[in-house]
Design an enzyme around this catalytic site. Structure first.
Site, PDB file in Angstrom:
ATOM      1  N   GLY A  38     -83.753 -28.376 -12.659  1.00 34.41           N
ATOM      2  CA  GLY A  38     -83.977 -29.394 -13.683  1.00 34.41           C
ATOM      3  C   GLY A  38     -84.739 -28.943 -14.919  1.00 34.41           C
ATOM      4  O   GLY A  38     -84.861 -29.716 -15.866  1.00 34.41           O
TER       5      GLY A  38
ATOM      6  N   ILE B 109     -72.158 -26.131 -23.763  1.00 32.42           N
ATOM      7  CA  ILE B 109     -72.978 -27.280 -24.171  1.00 32.42           C
ATOM      8  C   ILE B 109     -73.959 -26.854 -25.260  1.00 32.42           C
ATOM      9  O   ILE B 109     -74.671 -25.852 -25.118  1.00 32.42           O
ATOM     10  CB  ILE B 109     -73.763 -27.857 -22.963  1.00 32.42           C
ATOM     11  CG1 ILE B 109     -72.810 -28.202 -21.804  1.00 32.42           C
ATOM     12  CG2 ILE B 109     -74.564 -29.080 -23.399  1.00 32.42           C
ATOM     13  CD1 ILE B 109     -71.765 -29.249 -22.117  1.00 32.42           C
TER      14      ILE B 109
ATOM     15  N   ASP C 164     -86.459 -24.018  -4.245  1.00 31.12           N
ATOM     16  CA  ASP C 164     -85.305 -23.126  -4.286  1.00 31.12           C
ATOM     17  C   ASP C 164     -84.147 -23.918  -3.677  1.00 31.12           C
ATOM     18  O   ASP C 164     -84.211 -24.312  -2.503  1.00 31.12           O
ATOM     19  CB  ASP C 164     -85.589 -21.859  -3.462  1.00 31.12           C
ATOM     20  CG  ASP C 164     -84.451 -20.837  -3.582  1.00 31.12           C
ATOM     21  OD1 ASP C 164     -83.280 -21.244  -3.743  1.00 31.12           O
ATOM     22  OD2 ASP C 164     -84.753 -19.635  -3.501  1.00 31.12           O
TER      23      ASP C 164
ATOM     24  N   TYR D 156     -69.063 -15.757 -12.162  1.00 31.46           N
ATOM     25  CA  TYR D 156     -69.428 -17.152 -12.431  1.00 31.46           C
ATOM     26  C   TYR D 156     -68.217 -18.054 -12.161  1.00 31.46           C
ATOM     27  O   TYR D 156     -68.320 -19.068 -11.457  1.00 31.46           O
ATOM     28  CB  TYR D 156     -69.879 -17.254 -13.882  1.00 31.46           C
ATOM     29  CG  TYR D 156     -70.220 -18.641 -14.371  1.00 31.46           C
ATOM     30  CD1 TYR D 156     -71.357 -19.304 -13.929  1.00 31.46           C
ATOM     31  CD2 TYR D 156     -69.424 -19.275 -15.332  1.00 31.46           C
ATOM     32  CE1 TYR D 156     -71.686 -20.568 -14.415  1.00 31.46           C
ATOM     33  CE2 TYR D 156     -69.748 -20.528 -15.820  1.00 31.46           C
ATOM     34  CZ  TYR D 156     -70.883 -21.171 -15.363  1.00 31.46           C
ATOM     35  OH  TYR D 156     -71.205 -22.417 -15.847  1.00 31.46           O
TER      36      TYR D 156
ATOM     37  N   LEU E 172     -79.513 -28.073 -19.346  1.00 34.44           N
ATOM     38  CA  LEU E 172     -78.983 -29.413 -19.053  1.00 34.44           C
ATOM     39  C   LEU E 172     -80.042 -30.288 -18.370  1.00 34.44           C
ATOM     40  O   LEU E 172     -80.274 -31.431 -18.759  1.00 34.44           O
ATOM     41  CB  LEU E 172     -77.746 -29.313 -18.152  1.00 34.44           C
ATOM     42  CG  LEU E 172     -76.402 -29.282 -18.861  1.00 34.44           C
ATOM     43  CD1 LEU E 172     -76.253 -28.050 -19.748  1.00 34.44           C
ATOM     44  CD2 LEU E 172     -75.265 -29.329 -17.852  1.00 34.44           C
TER      45      LEU E 172
ATOM     46  N   GLY F 106     -83.744 -26.361 -16.736  1.00 34.57           N
ATOM     47  CA  GLY F 106     -82.810 -25.604 -17.567  1.00 34.57           C
ATOM     48  C   GLY F 106     -82.320 -26.409 -18.760  1.00 34.57           C
ATOM     49  O   GLY F 106     -82.799 -27.509 -19.051  1.00 34.57           O
TER      50      GLY F 106
ATOM     51  N   LYS G 144     -67.486 -21.049  -9.489  1.00 34.67           N
ATOM     52  CA  LYS G 144     -67.176 -22.412  -9.946  1.00 34.67           C
ATOM     53  C   LYS G 144     -65.909 -22.954  -9.256  1.00 34.67           C
ATOM     54  O   LYS G 144     -65.867 -24.109  -8.839  1.00 34.67           O
ATOM     55  CB  LYS G 144     -67.038 -22.452 -11.471  1.00 34.67           C
ATOM     56  CG  LYS G 144     -68.377 -22.358 -12.204  1.00 34.67           C
ATOM     57  CD  LYS G 144     -69.301 -23.505 -11.841  1.00 34.67           C
ATOM     58  CE  LYS G 144     -70.673 -23.417 -12.443  1.00 34.67           C
ATOM     59  NZ  LYS G 144     -71.624 -24.406 -11.926  1.00 34.67           N
TER      60      LYS G 144
HETATM   61  P1  NAD Z   1     -79.799 -23.038 -17.107  1.00 34.98           P
HETATM   62  O1  NAD Z   1     -79.636 -21.584 -16.830  1.00 34.98           O
HETATM   63  O2  NAD Z   1     -80.292 -23.459 -18.434  1.00 34.98           O
HETATM   64  O3  NAD Z   1     -80.736 -23.709 -16.005  1.00 34.98           O
HETATM   65  C1  NAD Z   1     -80.588 -23.432 -14.642  1.00 34.98           C
HETATM   66  C2  NAD Z   1     -81.890 -23.747 -13.950  1.00 34.98           C
HETATM   67  O4  NAD Z   1     -81.718 -23.442 -12.577  1.00 34.98           O
HETATM   68  C3  NAD Z   1     -83.078 -22.914 -14.460  1.00 34.98           C
HETATM   69  O5  NAD Z   1     -84.148 -23.778 -14.825  1.00 34.98           O
HETATM   70  C4  NAD Z   1     -83.461 -22.027 -13.269  1.00 34.98           C
HETATM   71  O6  NAD Z   1     -84.855 -21.814 -13.164  1.00 34.98           O
HETATM   72  C5  NAD Z   1     -82.919 -22.851 -12.110  1.00 34.98           C
HETATM   73  N1  NAD Z   1     -82.609 -22.063 -10.924  1.00 34.98           N
HETATM   74  C6  NAD Z   1     -82.053 -20.841 -10.832  1.00 34.98           C
HETATM   75  N2  NAD Z   1     -81.936 -20.477  -9.549  1.00 34.98           N
HETATM   76  C7  NAD Z   1     -82.414 -21.499  -8.806  1.00 34.98           C
HETATM   77  C8  NAD Z   1     -82.548 -21.735  -7.415  1.00 34.98           C
HETATM   78  N3  NAD Z   1     -82.175 -20.822  -6.497  1.00 34.98           N
HETATM   79  N4  NAD Z   1     -83.079 -22.898  -7.012  1.00 34.98           N
HETATM   80  C9  NAD Z   1     -83.480 -23.839  -7.906  1.00 34.98           C
HETATM   81  N5  NAD Z   1     -83.398 -23.667  -9.232  1.00 34.98           N
HETATM   82  C10 NAD Z   1     -82.853 -22.505  -9.676  1.00 34.98           C
HETATM   83  O7  NAD Z   1     -78.365 -23.711 -16.800  1.00 34.98           O
HETATM   84  P2  NAD Z   1     -77.761 -25.048 -17.427  1.00 34.98           P
HETATM   85  O8  NAD Z   1     -77.103 -24.680 -18.696  1.00 34.98           O
HETATM   86  O9  NAD Z   1     -78.763 -26.117 -17.426  1.00 34.98           O
HETATM   87  O10 NAD Z   1     -76.594 -25.333 -16.381  1.00 34.98           O
HETATM   88  C11 NAD Z   1     -76.697 -26.328 -15.390  1.00 34.98           C
HETATM   89  C12 NAD Z   1     -75.367 -26.433 -14.665  1.00 34.98           C
HETATM   90  O11 NAD Z   1     -74.350 -26.785 -15.618  1.00 34.98           O
HETATM   91  C13 NAD Z   1     -74.885 -25.121 -14.033  1.00 34.98           C
HETATM   92  O12 NAD Z   1     -74.180 -25.405 -12.855  1.00 34.98           O
HETATM   93  C14 NAD Z   1     -73.918 -24.566 -15.065  1.00 34.98           C
HETATM   94  O13 NAD Z   1     -72.968 -23.723 -14.486  1.00 34.98           O
HETATM   95  C15 NAD Z   1     -73.298 -25.842 -15.569  1.00 34.98           C
HETATM   96  N6  NAD Z   1     -72.698 -25.673 -16.886  1.00 34.98           N
HETATM   97  C16 NAD Z   1     -73.488 -25.415 -17.971  1.00 34.98           C
HETATM   98  C17 NAD Z   1     -72.892 -25.240 -19.204  1.00 34.98           C
HETATM   99  C18 NAD Z   1     -73.691 -24.940 -20.452  1.00 34.98           C
HETATM  100  O14 NAD Z   1     -73.111 -24.686 -21.504  1.00 34.98           O
HETATM  101  N7  NAD Z   1     -75.018 -24.978 -20.386  1.00 34.98           N
HETATM  102  C19 NAD Z   1     -71.487 -25.328 -19.326  1.00 34.98           C
HETATM  103  C20 NAD Z   1     -70.724 -25.542 -18.180  1.00 34.98           C
HETATM  104  C21 NAD Z   1     -71.337 -25.754 -16.963  1.00 34.98           C
HETATM  105  N1  SER Z   2     -71.945 -22.213 -21.153  1.00 35.29           N
HETATM  106  C1  SER Z   2     -71.513 -21.724 -19.880  1.00 35.29           C
HETATM  107  C2  SER Z   2     -71.500 -20.240 -19.862  1.00 35.29           C
HETATM  108  O1  SER Z   2     -71.206 -19.681 -20.897  1.00 35.29           O
HETATM  109  C3  SER Z   2     -70.129 -22.229 -19.580  1.00 35.29           C
HETATM  110  O2  SER Z   2     -70.050 -22.591 -18.268  1.00 35.29           O
HETATM  111  O3  SER Z   2     -71.766 -19.658 -18.858  1.00 35.29           O
END
Ligand code: NAD
Ligand code: SER
Length: 338
Positions: free
Chosen positions: A23, A186, A67, A156, A27, A25, A160
């Site tokens: 939470g 995003i 974790d 990755y 998103l 990260g 997915k």
């Molecule tokens: P992010 O890398 O910004 O955040 C991920 C968070 O997960 C981090 O705060 C990290 O500390 C935490 N984390 C890592 N390993 C962990 C573990 N073992 N246990 C608990 N926490 C852990 O990622 P995001 O951009 O917020 O992405 C969130 C989800 O959305 C992911 O599944 C990602 O694949 C998906 N997603 C994101 C995007 C994008 O553009 N950001 C696009 C498509 C899908």
């Molecule tokens: N923004 C993400 C990445 O580039 C798409 O899932 O990994």
């Protein structure tokens, strides 16, 4: 930990009791605020592997270090806080994952498996984001259909696709209420992106406001699907409240808002910052990943099954990003002057 979740409410049409993994990260840090607005601060338990970033968010409500792979600890939090819904956001993103493929498999798959197992035992609903990364080089690139070839070439993407299938399996086999979307890249302005291929589309706005120039790691004509954060949040919340009877594609809805390449984005930025300059220093790893992903997704199933409709296009998002980042920069320089 920041405290226990408050009492009252249930999932069905009312206030949910939510746990978010990962939470802190990009998103999660914005999902937390939106979910707390909707369900109450005390009904949303923020968790992450880390607790050394974003102190203000950690202190703003219930928090636990977790974790996501630790099934027992997750189970204790879910039962202790009487959680009914898990937003599972913990994962390694595409570029970081490519530097440590085995670790990416471990976190992305074993984290999801732990969440699904706890959800199965405790009757929780689960939201898990998939990605445009779930597609590969032999997927149709334009108007990528909802149901099509999925042979991704990044680790990755492999996680997915496997995650989409595992969530479908838990729904069919055990009746777990699993739901998810395939997010595009995003774009947001609160928490920096965590190491993905689409990160350039966020960095470019920061650089435009800070220095008026940006060195892009993808080629100027690389088209990818993108979405502004408010629409990403809306997609998750709307899908989680959707009538289950109408959902045929539970865990992998294509959702699309805009498609552009770095040259397009630079041109729009120049409408508002005419002197903005972009140059290129291509990163071969991220370029190869981007080349294997679709240009734009067809999202008819999401529109029909739960009423998906984005609010932001490239111009509206650019105006908002530049407005927010310019105002924030003004605040910082005013504080510096005091
Ligand atoms: P992010 O890398 O910004 O955040 C991920 C968070 O997960 C981090 O705060 C990290 O500390 C935490 N984390 C890592 N390993 C962990 C573990 N073992 N246990 C608990 N926490 C852990 O990622 P995001 O951009 O917020 O992405 C969130 C989800 O959305 C992911 O599944 C990602 O694949 C998906 N997603 C994101 C995007 C994008 O553009 N950001 C696009 C498509 C899908
Ligand atoms: N923004 C993400 C990445 O580039 C798409 O899932 O990994």
């Amino acid at each position: 930990m920041g405290g226990n979740l408050g009492s009252g409410g249930g999932a069905a049409g009312g206030r949910r009791r939510i746990l978010i993994t990962g939470g802190l990260g990009q998103l999660g840090s914005e999902f937390v605020a939106a979910l707390r607005d909707l369900h109450g601060v005390d009904h949303v338990l923020l968790t992450d592997l880390r607790d050394d970033v974003n102190r203000s968010l950690i202190q703003s409500g219930p928090f636990a270090r977790l974790d996501a792979r630790d099934e027992r600890a997750l189970d204790e939090l879910v039962t202790g806080h009487r959680i009914d819904t898990i937003y599972h956001l913990a994962a390694l993103l595409s570029a970081v994952a490519e530097t440590a493929p085995q670790k990416a498999w471990d976190i992305n798959m074993n984290g999801l498996l732990a969440v699904l197992e706890v959800a199965r035992r405790r009757g929780c609903a689960v939201f898990t984001p998939s990605s445009i990364g779930a597609f590969g080089p032999n997927t149709p690139k334009d108007w990528t259909p909802q149901d099509t070839i999925q042979r991704p070439t990044s680790i990755y993407g492999v996680t997915k696709v496997a995650g989409e299938l595992l969530c479908d399996y838990y729904y069919r086999k055990y009746g777990v209420d699993t739901r998810g979307v395939r997010y595009p890249g995003i774009i947001s302005n609160k928490t920096p992106p965590g190491g993905g291929t689409t990160d350039y589309a966020v960095e470019i706005y920061h650089a435009a406001v800070a220095t008026g120039r940006y060195v892009c790691f993808l080629a100027g004509d690389t088209y990818l699907d993108m979405m502004y954060m408010p629409d990403a949040i809306k997609a998750a919340l709307d899908l989680m409240e959707a009538d289950p009877e109408r959902l045929r594609h539970r865990n992998a809805f294509n959702v699309s808002a805009m498609t552009f390449c770095p040259e397009d984005q630079a041109a729009i930025i120049r409408r508002y910052i005419p002197e903005f300059e972009i140059s290129y220093a291509i990163d071969p790893v991220r370029q190869a990943i981007a080349n294997s992903w679709p240009n734009n997704l067809e999202d008819y199933a999401a529109r029909v099954e739960w009423g998906w409709e984005p609010a932001y296009d490239l111009d509206a998002m650019t105006r908002d990003m530049l407005r927010v980042l310019t105002a924030r920069r003004g605040e910082v320089s005013r504080e510096g002057a005091v």
